[in-house]
Each structure stands twice: as C-alpha cells, then as structure tokens.
Scaffold this motif. Structure first.
Motif, PDB file in Angstrom:
ATOM      1  N   SER A 168     -12.370  -5.782  16.066  1.00  0.00           N
ATOM      2  CA  SER A 168     -11.723  -6.695  16.494  1.00  0.00           C
ATOM      3  C   SER A 168     -11.352  -7.590  15.284  1.00  0.00           C
ATOM      4  CB  SER A 168     -12.533  -8.375  17.385  1.00  0.00           C
ATOM      5  OG  SER A 168     -13.959  -8.719  16.651  1.00  0.00           O
ATOM      6  N   THR A 176      -1.768  -8.846  19.839  1.00  0.00           N
ATOM      7  CA  THR A 176      -2.202  -9.192  21.306  1.00  0.00           C
ATOM      8  C   THR A 176      -3.705 -10.477  21.083  1.00  0.00           C
ATOM      9  OG1 THR A 176      -3.099  -7.535  22.547  1.00  0.00           O
ATOM     10  CG2 THR A 176      -0.517  -8.446  22.728  1.00  0.00           C
ATOM     11  N   ASP A 177      -3.802 -11.404  21.620  1.00  0.00           N
ATOM     12  CA  ASP A 177      -5.081 -12.219  20.832  1.00  0.00           C
ATOM     13  C   ASP A 177      -6.070 -12.456  21.932  1.00  0.00           C
ATOM     14  OD1 ASP A 177      -3.191 -15.227  20.948  1.00  0.00           O
ATOM     15  OD2 ASP A 177      -3.620 -13.662  22.402  1.00  0.00           O
ATOM     16  N   THR A 178      -5.501 -11.403  22.989  1.00  0.00           N
ATOM     17  CA  THR A 178      -6.742 -10.593  24.108  1.00  0.00           C
ATOM     18  C   THR A 178      -7.840 -10.286  23.807  1.00  0.00           C
ATOM     19  OG1 THR A 178      -4.578 -10.500  25.366  1.00  0.00           O
ATOM     20  CG2 THR A 178      -7.004 -10.065  26.532  1.00  0.00           C
ATOM     21  N   LEU A 179      -8.747 -10.857  23.632  1.00  0.00           N
ATOM     22  CA  LEU A 179      -9.939 -10.099  23.432  1.00  0.00           C
ATOM     23  C   LEU A 179     -10.445  -9.553  24.640  1.00  0.00           C
ATOM     24  CD1 LEU A 179     -13.132  -9.994  21.680  1.00  0.00           C
ATOM     25  CD2 LEU A 179     -13.660 -11.679  22.885  1.00  0.00           C
ATOM     26  N   THR A 180     -10.752  -8.047  23.961  1.00  0.00           N
ATOM     27  CA  THR A 180     -10.725  -7.059  25.698  1.00  0.00           C
ATOM     28  C   THR A 180     -11.096  -6.031  25.027  1.00  0.00           C
ATOM     29  OG1 THR A 180     -10.047  -5.910  27.394  1.00  0.00           O
ATOM     30  CG2 THR A 180      -8.686  -6.202  25.669  1.00  0.00           C
ATOM     31  N   ARG A 213     -10.194  -2.097  23.468  1.00  0.00           N
ATOM     32  CA  ARG A 213      -9.071  -1.731  23.294  1.00  0.00           C
ATOM     33  C   ARG A 213      -8.964  -0.009  23.000  1.00  0.00           C
ATOM     34  NH1 ARG A 213      -8.173  -6.920  22.273  1.00  0.00           N
ATOM     35  NH2 ARG A 213      -6.130  -7.752  22.130  1.00  0.00           N
ATOM     36  N   GLN A 257      -2.854   0.086  24.092  1.00  0.00           N
ATOM     37  CA  GLN A 257      -3.154  -0.703  23.999  1.00  0.00           C
ATOM     38  C   GLN A 257      -2.606  -1.644  22.098  1.00  0.00           C
ATOM     39  OE1 GLN A 257      -7.193  -0.791  25.744  1.00  0.00           O
ATOM     40  NE2 GLN A 257      -6.719  -1.935  26.121  1.00  0.00           N
TER      41      GLN A 257
END
Length: 125
Positions: free
Chosen positions: A51, A100-104, A106, A111
């Motif tokens: 991250s 992108t700033d989505t915490l998921t 990858r 992605q």
C-alpha cells in the motif's frame, strides 16, 4: 508514470536477489505498488503488493515467507527482496503502479494502470 525495474540476474537455487522499481519525478506515495512475474509459456501472475505508506502488504502463497516487498517513498522506489529462490521462480518480473485510493487487495493485472519493462530472474538448480 514511467517505472524502471532493475536487479534481476542469474542466481543459484537457495540464493537471494533484490529487485528495485523506481518511478522518478513522481509523487510516489500516491501509488499502490505491485510485482508480477511471467514464466516462459505461462500467464503473468501476481507476486506481491504494498500500500501507499507500506502499512499493508500482500503475497502470493507461492512466495509467502521467502519474498518481502517494501518501499522507500523518499527514494520513489519499491523493492522485492527474494530469498530462498527456487528454479520455479525463474521469470520476467514486472512492477506495476495504481493511483486509485481504494483500500482493497490488488492481485489482478487489470487493477494496475502503469507497468515497468520487466527484469529477468533466472534461478539455476
């Protein structure tokens, strides 16, 4: 963003290598970073991801406990420390970036928006 991967080479089984991926001239901390690899005749596969701050990491089962991903945002660089290398680790290794700033998690190629040129890792038995 342009990614520059380096550090590949030829190593004997059981040895170590450290890959690096630099993104000069960018706000590196804005990018979620990943490493993928592609062996001859196989599809590209996920290896590891980290991250933005380095707080969260994720690994493929095949490398968990042997590889370690890290990043130095002051140097705009992400690293992949590879220990206890096996012949099946032989592949071209690619770094990738996603802004992108989505915490998921990858783990999919789709992605990531940006890719480096790849660096060859060859592990001899």
């Amino acid at each position: 963003v342009q990614l520059q991967a380096s550090g590949g080479g030829l190593v004997q089984a059981g040895g170590s290598l450290r890959l690096a991926c630099a993104a000069p001239g960018r706000t590196f901390s804005n990018y979620y970073m990943g490493w993928f690899r592609q062996a001859p005749g196989k599809e590209r596969e996920f290896v590891a991801a980290i991250s933005w701050s380095g707080r969260y990491t994720d690994y493929a089962d095949s490398v968990k406990g042997r590889f370690r991903i890290s990043r130095d945002n002051t140097k705009n660089t992400v690293y992949l420390q590879m220990n206890s290398l096996k012949p099946e680790d032989t592949a071209v290794y690619y770094c990738a970036a996603d802004d992108t700033d989505t915490l998921t998690t990858r783990r999919l190629e789709s992605q990531y928006d940006y890719w480096g040129q790849g660096t060859q890792v060859t592990v001899s038995s």
